[in-house]
Design a protein around this motif. Structure first.
Motif, short mmCIF file in Angstrom:
data_model
loop_
_atom_site.label_atom_id
_atom_site.label_comp_id
_atom_site.label_asym_id
_atom_site.label_seq_id
_atom_site.Cartn_x
_atom_site.Cartn_y
_atom_site.Cartn_z
N LEU A 163 0.84 -1.19 0.00
CA LEU A 163 0.00 0.00 0.00
C LEU A 163 0.88 1.25 0.00
CD1 LEU A 163 -2.80 -0.96 2.55
CD2 LEU A 163 -2.94 -0.94 0.06
N GLY A 164 0.51 2.20 -0.82
CA GLY A 164 1.29 3.44 -0.92
C GLY A 164 0.67 4.35 -1.95
N ALA A 165 1.52 5.09 -2.64
CA ALA A 165 1.02 6.08 -3.59
C ALA A 165 0.39 5.45 -4.83
CB ALA A 165 2.16 7.01 -4.01
N ILE A 193 2.96 -5.19 3.78
CA ILE A 193 1.61 -4.64 3.71
C ILE A 193 1.66 -3.21 3.19
CG2 ILE A 193 -0.43 -4.05 5.07
CD1 ILE A 193 0.39 -6.33 6.99
N ILE A 194 2.68 -2.45 3.58
CA ILE A 194 2.88 -1.12 3.03
C ILE A 194 4.13 -1.13 2.17
CG2 ILE A 194 1.78 -0.09 5.04
CD1 ILE A 194 4.56 0.92 5.91
N ASP A 195 4.24 -0.13 1.30
CA ASP A 195 5.39 -0.06 0.41
C ASP A 195 6.61 0.54 1.10
OD1 ASP A 195 6.39 -0.61 -2.24
OD2 ASP A 195 6.55 1.56 -2.49
N PHE A 223 4.76 -8.92 9.31
CA PHE A 223 5.42 -7.82 8.63
C PHE A 223 6.52 -8.33 7.71
CE2 PHE A 223 4.22 -5.24 12.55
CZ PHE A 223 3.16 -4.63 11.90
N GLY A 224 6.85 -7.51 6.72
CA GLY A 224 7.96 -7.81 5.82
C GLY A 224 8.98 -6.68 5.87
N ASN A 225 10.00 -6.77 5.04
CA ASN A 225 11.06 -5.77 5.10
C ASN A 225 10.56 -4.37 4.74
OD1 ASN A 225 10.87 -6.91 2.34
ND2 ASN A 225 12.54 -5.52 1.86
N HIS A 226 9.61 -4.26 3.83
CA HIS A 226 9.10 -2.94 3.46
C HIS A 226 8.32 -2.30 4.60
CE1 HIS A 226 9.88 -2.17 -0.92
NE2 HIS A 226 10.31 -3.42 -0.80
N ASP A 227 7.72 -3.11 5.44
CA ASP A 227 7.03 -2.54 6.61
C ASP A 227 8.02 -1.89 7.56
OD1 ASP A 227 4.16 -3.48 6.21
OD2 ASP A 227 5.23 -5.38 6.08
#
Length: 242
Positions: A163-165, A193-195, A223-227
């Motif tokens: 999720l992001g722009a 989950i987020i970018d 969570f993943g690394n981008h989180d």
């Protein structure tokens, strides 16, 4: 936060170097004045940098626009940088002038056709990738187990939502609708989950798109690394729980 900003500054510097290489190749392939083309390749990495550094201090629509332009540039720049490698190899060969080849041939023939073919190929790649990102593919997998489960048990799993722009509130709402239509017993979210920009996601109210998401056995996420790029996992966890 300091290390996150350093990461984006490094990407900006690499983007400028790549842009110079692209200019050296594409100035022969495109009917665009050289100075304007060089200015474009110099500005695009900066467009990518600004929303990642100053996104929380800009109007939401401005951040969204710059982030989307910068995001497409990042993908384009990544593959175009790889395509520069064989181009520079050809130029080195032309310097030796084997078989009558010369830099003049490299500029007027090779650079023109190779540059145009590269741009057309990347345009197609970006178009297909953009369409696929907005149209997730659902796979059904059936598994048998010897565990004492009294009935068929269904699990809905989604991962790398980013999720992001580019993918925001409306995408989250569509994903919630699709998962609820499956009527699963359990819902799982994989990482990323987020970018990366939690501040933007919260301003966009992207998580509200998940409102009403539920399953008899619960909804769980990791969570993943981008989180971790969002710099505040506890805040993201609190919002997701809401």
């Amino acid at each position: 936060m300091k290390h996150r900003y350093t990461f984006y500054w490094i990407l900006w510097g690499l983007g400028e170097l790549s842009g110079l290489g692209q200019w050296l190749l594409l100035r022969w392939a495109l009917p665009v004045p050289e100075h304007e083309l060089l200015l474009t390749f110099s500005l695009l990495p900066f467009v990518y940098l600004v929303p990642n550094i100053l996104g929380n201090h800009l109007p939401l629509n401005v951040t969204r626009l710059l982030a989307r332009i910068g995001g497409y540039w990042f993908i384009y720049g990544y593959y175009m940088t790889l395509l520069l490698l064989p181009a520079f190899a050809v130029w080195l060969v032309c310097l030796a002038q084997p078989f009558g080849l010369s830099l003049d041939w490299g500029h007027t023939v090779f650079s023109v056709y190779y540059g145009r073919a590269s741009l057309l190929g990347l345009a197609a790649l970006l178009a297909v990738g953009s369409w696929r990102a907005r149209h997730p593919v659902m796979h059904r997998i059936e598994m048998e187990t010897e565990k004492p489960i009294e009935r068929a048990f269904s699990v809905a799993f989604a991962s790398d939502i980013h999720l992001g722009a580019v993918l925001g509130h409306s995408f989250a709402a569509e994903l919630r609708r699709d998962m609820m239509n499956l009527q699963p017993d359990l819902i799982l979210f994989g990482g990323d989950i987020i970018d990366g920009d939690l501040g933007y996601v919260l301003r966009d109210k992207s998580f509200k798109g998940f409102a009403g998401l539920k399953a008899p056995w619960g909804v769980y996420a990791v969570f993943g690394n981008h989180d971790t790029y969002g710099m505040n996992l506890s805040k993201e966890q609190k919002r997701l729980k809401q």
